[in-house]
Design a protein around this motif. Sequence first.
Motif, PDB file in Angstrom:
ATOM      1  N   LEU A 375       0.807  -1.216   0.000  1.00 50.57           N
ATOM      2  CA  LEU A 375       0.000   0.000   0.000  1.00 50.57           C
ATOM      3  C   LEU A 375       0.846   1.275   0.000  1.00 50.57           C
ATOM      4  O   LEU A 375       0.323   2.363  -0.241  1.00 50.57           O
ATOM      5  CB  LEU A 375      -0.937  -0.001   1.209  1.00 50.57           C
ATOM      6  N   LYS A 376       2.147   1.132   0.247  1.00 45.87           N
ATOM      7  CA  LYS A 376       3.030   2.289   0.221  1.00 45.87           C
ATOM      8  C   LYS A 376       3.691   2.484  -1.145  1.00 45.87           C
ATOM      9  O   LYS A 376       4.413   3.459  -1.356  1.00 45.87           O
ATOM     10  CB  LYS A 376       4.116   2.136   1.286  1.00 45.87           C
ATOM     11  N   ALA A 377       3.420   1.566  -2.055  1.00 41.56           N
ATOM     12  CA  ALA A 377       4.078   1.625  -3.362  1.00 41.56           C
ATOM     13  C   ALA A 377       3.562   2.798  -4.186  1.00 41.56           C
ATOM     14  O   ALA A 377       2.419   3.249  -4.018  1.00 41.56           O
ATOM     15  CB  ALA A 377       3.841   0.318  -4.121  1.00 41.56           C
ATOM     16  N   ARG A 378       4.413   3.266  -5.079  1.00 45.18           N
ATOM     17  CA  ARG A 378       4.020   4.303  -6.025  1.00 45.18           C
ATOM     18  C   ARG A 378       4.340   3.811  -7.425  1.00 45.18           C
ATOM     19  O   ARG A 378       5.473   3.473  -7.736  1.00 45.18           O
ATOM     20  CB  ARG A 378       4.774   5.617  -5.759  1.00 45.18           C
ATOM     21  N   GLY A 379       3.329   3.765  -8.245  1.00 44.08           N
ATOM     22  CA  GLY A 379       3.520   3.321  -9.610  1.00 44.08           C
ATOM     23  C   GLY A 379       3.833   4.481 -10.531  1.00 44.08           C
ATOM     24  O   GLY A 379       3.987   5.630 -10.105  1.00 44.08           O
ATOM     25  N   ALA A 380       3.878   4.172 -11.823  1.00 43.06           N
ATOM     26  CA  ALA A 380       4.274   5.168 -12.813  1.00 43.06           C
ATOM     27  C   ALA A 380       3.256   6.280 -12.968  1.00 43.06           C
ATOM     28  O   ALA A 380       3.588   7.367 -13.441  1.00 43.06           O
ATOM     29  CB  ALA A 380       4.498   4.477 -14.163  1.00 43.06           C
ATOM     30  N   GLY A 381       2.012   6.037 -12.559  1.00 37.23           N
ATOM     31  CA  GLY A 381       0.976   7.058 -12.683  1.00 37.23           C
ATOM     32  C   GLY A 381       0.921   8.024 -11.521  1.00 37.23           C
ATOM     33  O   GLY A 381       0.248   9.059 -11.596  1.00 37.23           O
ATOM     34  N   GLY A 382       1.591   7.667 -10.432  1.00 45.02           N
ATOM     35  CA  GLY A 382       1.653   8.563  -9.284  1.00 45.02           C
ATOM     36  C   GLY A 382       0.504   8.448  -8.313  1.00 45.02           C
ATOM     37  O   GLY A 382       0.553   9.005  -7.215  1.00 45.02           O
ATOM     38  N   GLY A 383      -0.560   7.749  -8.677  1.00 42.29           N
ATOM     39  CA  GLY A 383      -1.720   7.632  -7.807  1.00 42.29           C
ATOM     40  C   GLY A 383      -1.562   6.557  -6.750  1.00 42.29           C
ATOM     41  O   GLY A 383      -0.612   5.772  -6.778  1.00 42.29           O
ATOM     42  N   PRO A 384      -2.495   6.472  -5.815  1.00 42.23           N
ATOM     43  CA  PRO A 384      -2.413   5.496  -4.732  1.00 42.23           C
ATOM     44  C   PRO A 384      -2.705   4.077  -5.211  1.00 42.23           C
ATOM     45  O   PRO A 384      -3.241   3.864  -6.303  1.00 42.23           O
ATOM     46  CB  PRO A 384      -3.491   5.969  -3.758  1.00 42.23           C
ATOM     47  N   VAL A 385      -2.354   3.113  -4.384  1.00 40.62           N
ATOM     48  CA  VAL A 385      -2.653   1.707  -4.665  1.00 40.62           C
ATOM     49  C   VAL A 385      -4.151   1.473  -4.512  1.00 40.62           C
ATOM     50  O   VAL A 385      -4.760   1.911  -3.513  1.00 40.62           O
ATOM     51  CB  VAL A 385      -1.865   0.786  -3.719  1.00 40.62           C
ATOM     52  N   PHE A 386      -4.735   0.811  -5.481  1.00 37.32           N
ATOM     53  CA  PHE A 386      -6.177   0.528  -5.435  1.00 37.32           C
ATOM     54  C   PHE A 386      -6.397  -0.747  -4.630  1.00 37.32           C
ATOM     55  O   PHE A 386      -5.817  -1.790  -4.919  1.00 37.32           O
ATOM     56  CB  PHE A 386      -6.740   0.365  -6.844  1.00 37.32           C
ATOM     57  N   LEU A 387      -7.251  -0.668  -3.637  1.00 37.96           N
ATOM     58  CA  LEU A 387      -7.534  -1.824  -2.783  1.00 37.96           C
ATOM     59  C   LEU A 387      -9.015  -2.130  -2.858  1.00 37.96           C
ATOM     60  O   LEU A 387      -9.862  -1.304  -2.516  1.00 37.96           O
ATOM     61  CB  LEU A 387      -7.134  -1.521  -1.343  1.00 37.96           C
ATOM     62  N   ARG A 388      -9.341  -3.334  -3.290  1.00 40.91           N
ATOM     63  CA  ARG A 388     -10.743  -3.749  -3.365  1.00 40.91           C
ATOM     64  C   ARG A 388     -11.251  -4.181  -1.993  1.00 40.91           C
ATOM     65  O   ARG A 388     -10.463  -4.628  -1.141  1.00 40.91           O
ATOM     66  CB  ARG A 388     -10.914  -4.893  -4.377  1.00 40.91           C
TER      67      ARG A 388
END
Length: 436
Positions: A375-388
Amino acid sequence: MSFASLLPAAVLFALSFRLAGAISAQTFAPPSKGPLVQTANYTSFSNNTLHNKHVVKGKVFDRIIQVWFENTDFATAISTPAFEQLTKQGLLLTNYNAVTHPSQPNYVSAIGGDFFGLQDDAMFHIPSNISTVVDLLEEKHISWATYQENMPENGYYGISYKAANYGNSSAKPYSYYVRKHNPLMVYDAVSQDPARLRNIRTFNDFANDVVNGTLPQWVFVTPNMVNDGHDTTIDYAASFLEYWLVPLLTDKRVNGDRTLILVTFDENETWEIQNNVFALALGGAVAKHLHGTTDDTLYTHYSSLSTVQANWCLGSLGRQDTNATVSNVFSFVAQKTGYKNVHVPANQAPQFNLSDVAPGPLNSDAYIPFAAPNLKARGAGGGPVFLRPGLNKTLTVEKLPPPVDLYSLKKAVPWQMSPRTTSGKNIIPCADSDCK
C-alpha cells in the motif's frame, strides 16, 4: 539490412530446424471477408454495441490496443516477413520479456500485476478482492473491453469452446477458443460483475463497436488458437496479421492519431533461454521518427500496465507493476510523462524463463494465501494503490506463512477449477477432453 541477418548463426540454425520440423495440416483461412465484417464462423452475431463515446485524454495516447500472439521466440518472429515488414511502421522493443511459463500466468500478470504463483493452464479463478487494471481504468472513467476471437457469446465462462471448423468443412469441430487466453475472465472482480461482464466481447462485437464508433480506450485482443500461432505456425499467425491488423492500421476508427497498438507474444517457445518475445509499438501515437527504430530498454508484460498508468495518471495495483526493475514505461511515453526508467545492464537482467518456482495462492506445489499489495508503493501514474473491499490489508508479504505443498497432499488450491494441465512434471490428466 534485415533483422534476420543480425542474428547469431546458432539462433538461425535453431530457427531453420524449427521451421523445417513444424507440422501443421492447416492452411490459413480468413474467418470473414474482413476484420469489420461479422461472420457466422464466430458462432453468434453481435446484438449490441457499447456506448463509449466519451474520451479521457491521455498524456501520449487516448487509446491502447494490445494484440497477443502465442509461444514464439523473438528470433523466429523477427525473421518472419510479415512481422519484420511491420517493424517499419513502429518502434521495436527488442528487450521485451514475458514473465514466466506457460501461457496463462503471462496473461494473468498483464491484468493484475502478478501471476500469483500460477504454473499451469488449468481453469482457475482469482477472488473478487484482488484488484485489476479495470479498477484503475474505471476510477478515471476510461472505457475498456477485451475481444476474444471465437468466444461464442459475451462473457462466456467455459474453459474452451468447439465451433465448426471454418478452415475445413469436412473436419470435426475445433476448439478455437480457450479461457486461459482470456485473462479478464479469470478475475472474479470482472467475471462476477454483470456490468463488467458485457465488456468481455467477441470479434463480431469488435466489428460492431468499430462501425458504431464505440471502440473503448483500453482494448485487449486475443486471436483464436490457430490465428495466434498456438496450434499452427508463425507463418499462419503472420497471415492472420496481414488479414486482420494491417487493414485496421489505416482505419481512423481504430487507429487514430492518438492510438497506441502493442503487438506481442505471451511467451517464447524455447524455455531454456531468456523469455524474450517480439513486441512492437505501432499506431498514430508513435512518432514517425521512431518508425523502423529499436528500443533495448528492459520491458515486461508489467510494462503494459505501468505505461497505461503513466499515460492517464492512474493509481497502481501495488504488485509487480510497481517493481521499477521489471515495469519500465515504454520510453517514448516515459519521456513525455516525466517517468524515469531503470537501466538494467544485460548481465543483471532477471531471468524470466523460469516455471514451477514461485510460491503463490495459485501454486499447488508451494501454496500461500493471497497477500495484500504494497500500500506504500508508487507506480508510474503517481496515484495510490487501489484496494478492493474484503482483502486483509494486514496480511502482507512479510507476514505470509511458509509455502505448503498441497499437491503432495493430493489437494488443489482453493481457486483451482480443473486438474493441472501444464506440460511440466507431476501432471494430473485433465478429465475434460477439451482441456489443453
